[in-house]
Design an enzyme around this catalytic site. Structure first.
Site, PDB file in Angstrom:
ATOM      1  CG  ASP A   1     -74.555  53.551 -20.892  1.00  0.00           C
ATOM      2  OD1 ASP A   1     -75.328  54.131 -21.690  1.00  0.00           O
ATOM      3  OD2 ASP A   1     -74.185  52.379 -21.046  1.00  0.00           O
ATOM      4  CG  ASP A   2     -79.106  54.340 -21.172  1.00  0.00           C
ATOM      5  OD1 ASP A   2     -78.201  53.514 -20.908  1.00  0.00           O
ATOM      6  OD2 ASP A   2     -79.920  54.151 -22.099  1.00  0.00           O
TER       7      ASP A   2
ATOM      8  CG  ASP B   1     -79.964  45.377 -17.519  1.00  0.00           C
ATOM      9  OD1 ASP B   1     -80.012  44.587 -16.551  1.00  0.00           O
ATOM     10  OD2 ASP B   1     -80.762  45.315 -18.462  1.00  0.00           O
TER      11      ASP B   1
END
Length: 160
Positions: A90-91, A94
């Site tokens: 995933d980027d 968070d």
């Protein structure tokens, strides 16, 4: 979001960061990359080139609407294996919700992100760059779009 801090990532910086991530991974162990859609699509492409992995599949999930977190993660595609010899990318990590949602479904996979926020970075096996908790990343594919703007509001599809 009012008073939100933004971190604008350029294409060059993004490619360098994925290269840093690739150097942490033993490519010989992995045969497939799962890209978490949509954030993991561009990182998966660059990582696949770096590691010379040709097989890429998507895991289609929805966890955010614009900059707002949805109450529950929605899985929009099926997962057909346990993640053995697979990298899930995933980027960004968070809140950790997406990784926590997917890890039990792919218990043998290597979970990686390009960027990680400090409080959840331990949830992934590898990441390239830690970013401040209070910053929202604007990725190169988002840089020309103001965060509150939508590219497509309504799409009429003629099914006749």
């Amino acid at each position: 979001m009012k008073n939100q801090k933004y971190l604008k990532i350029t294409w060059n910086a993004f490619h360098q960061d994925v290269k840093i991530l690739a150097q942490k991974i033993n490519a010989a162990k992995y045969q497939k990359i799962y890209a978490i859609s949509r954030g993991g699509l561009a990182p998966a492409c660059v990582l696949a080139h770096q590691l010379n992995i040709r097989k890429i599949e998507t895991i289609d999930v929805v966890g955010y609407q614009a900059e707002s977190q949805l109450k529950e993660i929605q899985l929009l595609s099926e997962i057909h294996d346990d993640g053995e010899n697979c990298i899930v990318i995933d980027d960004l990590i968070d809140s950790g919700r997406t990784i926590n949602f997917l890890r039990p479904k792919l218990p043998k996979a290597l979970f990686v992100t390009v960027y990680a926020k400090p409080l959840r970075k331990e949830l992934v096996d590898f990441y390239a760059v830690e970013i401040p908790a209070d910053e929202w990343i604007l990725f190169p594919w988002e840089n020309d779009v103001h965060p509150e703007e939508k590219l497509i509001k309504i799409r009429d599809i003629n099914t006749n």
